[in-house]
Enzyme design. Sequence first.
Site, PDB file in Angstrom:
ATOM      1  N   HIS A  21     -30.576  -1.778   5.560  1.00 39.64           N
ATOM      2  CA  HIS A  21     -32.017  -2.073   5.520  1.00 39.64           C
ATOM      3  C   HIS A  21     -32.281  -3.488   6.061  1.00 39.64           C
ATOM      4  CE1 HIS A  21     -31.973   0.945   1.990  1.00 39.64           C
ATOM      5  NE2 HIS A  21     -32.531   1.548   3.010  1.00 39.64           N
ATOM      6  N   LYS A  45     -40.061  11.150 -10.629  1.00 40.38           N
ATOM      7  CA  LYS A  45     -38.626  11.096 -10.303  1.00 40.38           C
ATOM      8  C   LYS A  45     -38.027   9.821 -10.857  1.00 40.38           C
ATOM      9  CE  LYS A  45     -38.313  13.329  -5.849  1.00 40.38           C
ATOM     10  NZ  LYS A  45     -38.169  12.882  -4.468  1.00 40.38           N
ATOM     11  N   ARG A  98     -30.263   6.414  11.702  1.00 42.23           N
ATOM     12  CA  ARG A  98     -28.807   6.344  11.754  1.00 42.23           C
ATOM     13  C   ARG A  98     -28.223   7.492  12.559  1.00 42.23           C
ATOM     14  NH1 ARG A  98     -28.872   5.949   5.429  1.00 42.23           N
ATOM     15  NH2 ARG A  98     -30.752   7.070   6.019  1.00 42.23           N
ATOM     16  N   SER A 136     -28.074   4.005   0.736  1.00 43.35           N
ATOM     17  CA  SER A 136     -28.242   3.716  -0.691  1.00 43.35           C
ATOM     18  C   SER A 136     -27.437   4.719  -1.519  1.00 43.35           C
ATOM     19  CB  SER A 136     -29.717   3.782  -1.081  1.00 43.35           C
ATOM     20  OG  SER A 136     -30.447   2.820  -0.381  1.00 43.35           O
TER      21      SER A 136
HETATM   22  P1  ADP Z   1     -36.202   6.905   2.114  1.00 41.60           P
HETATM   23  O1  ADP Z   1     -35.905   7.557   0.808  1.00 41.60           O
HETATM   24  O2  ADP Z   1     -37.660   6.668   2.338  1.00 41.60           O
HETATM   25  O3  ADP Z   1     -35.509   7.485   3.314  1.00 41.60           O
HETATM   26  P2  ADP Z   1     -34.280   4.723   2.184  1.00 41.60           P
HETATM   27  O4  ADP Z   1     -34.317   3.539   1.293  1.00 41.60           O
HETATM   28  O5  ADP Z   1     -33.127   5.642   2.067  1.00 41.60           O
HETATM   29  O6  ADP Z   1     -35.672   5.428   1.930  1.00 41.60           O
HETATM   30  O7  ADP Z   1     -34.386   4.248   3.691  1.00 41.60           O
HETATM   31  C1  ADP Z   1     -35.471   3.483   4.167  1.00 41.60           C
HETATM   32  C2  ADP Z   1     -35.386   3.420   5.690  1.00 41.60           C
HETATM   33  O8  ADP Z   1     -34.224   2.702   6.083  1.00 41.60           O
HETATM   34  C3  ADP Z   1     -35.264   4.786   6.344  1.00 41.60           C
HETATM   35  O9  ADP Z   1     -35.981   4.773   7.565  1.00 41.60           O
HETATM   36  C4  ADP Z   1     -33.784   4.930   6.616  1.00 41.60           C
HETATM   37  O10 ADP Z   1     -33.514   5.798   7.688  1.00 41.60           O
HETATM   38  C5  ADP Z   1     -33.442   3.498   6.954  1.00 41.60           C
HETATM   39  N1  ADP Z   1     -32.031   3.169   6.725  1.00 41.60           N
HETATM   40  C6  ADP Z   1     -31.310   3.337   5.599  1.00 41.60           C
HETATM   41  N2  ADP Z   1     -30.042   2.909   5.759  1.00 41.60           N
HETATM   42  C7  ADP Z   1     -29.968   2.455   7.037  1.00 41.60           C
HETATM   43  C8  ADP Z   1     -28.914   1.908   7.843  1.00 41.60           C
HETATM   44  N3  ADP Z   1     -27.675   1.759   7.372  1.00 41.60           N
HETATM   45  N4  ADP Z   1     -29.207   1.564   9.116  1.00 41.60           N
HETATM   46  C9  ADP Z   1     -30.456   1.748   9.608  1.00 41.60           C
HETATM   47  N5  ADP Z   1     -31.484   2.279   8.927  1.00 41.60           N
HETATM   48  C10 ADP Z   1     -31.238   2.627   7.662  1.00 41.60           C
END
Ligand code: ADP
Length: 167
Positions: A21, A45, A98, A136
Amino acid sequence: MKPDRKAAIFPGSFDPFTLGHMDVLRSALKLFDKIYIAVGYNHLKHGFLPPQTRVALIQDAVRPLIESGADIEVLSYTGLTVNLCREKNTGFIIRGLRTTTDFELESVIAQANRKMQPETVTVFIPASHSYSFISSTVVRDVIINGGDAAPFMPTNIRIEDYLNKTI
Ligand code: ADP
């Protein structure tokens, strides 16, 4: 109302915020003057960390960037991201990509958002090679199973400081 072209919303669950992130945020700061990092949550949730703890972790993680001049605001929200865009008068949503699976899911959401609010544009930022494996979900699994999550987290924070913390 004409959206402010210089601000963007970076929405996500951020449960927790990772180095992946952080990498997307750094790229977004090259494109926009202000970034709202918006922790989305659903009352029904139960997440891993409570929304206010996720916000506190991100505020600590991005403090060095703010101290070096970046305009970043961290907040939590429920409901539609397009409503948050309207509230903050921004026309841009940042999402990281990703994999091709991310692209397929994200393009559907981007189209739905555009249908609901045509002036809103979703900007996709590709994951950098070094961080594309970080999610995450992986971080939560590592923590739950007693592993060391430090290699996946922003370097200036310790996830242990936010576990079981009441804010
Ligand atoms: P959500 O549940 O809304 O997908 P996340 O916290 O999992 O929320 O992810 C938020 C954003 O960050 C999403 O667009 C996700 O694709 C992106 N993201 C998560 N991990 C990475 C990473 N390692 N590299 C690039 N983008 C990422």
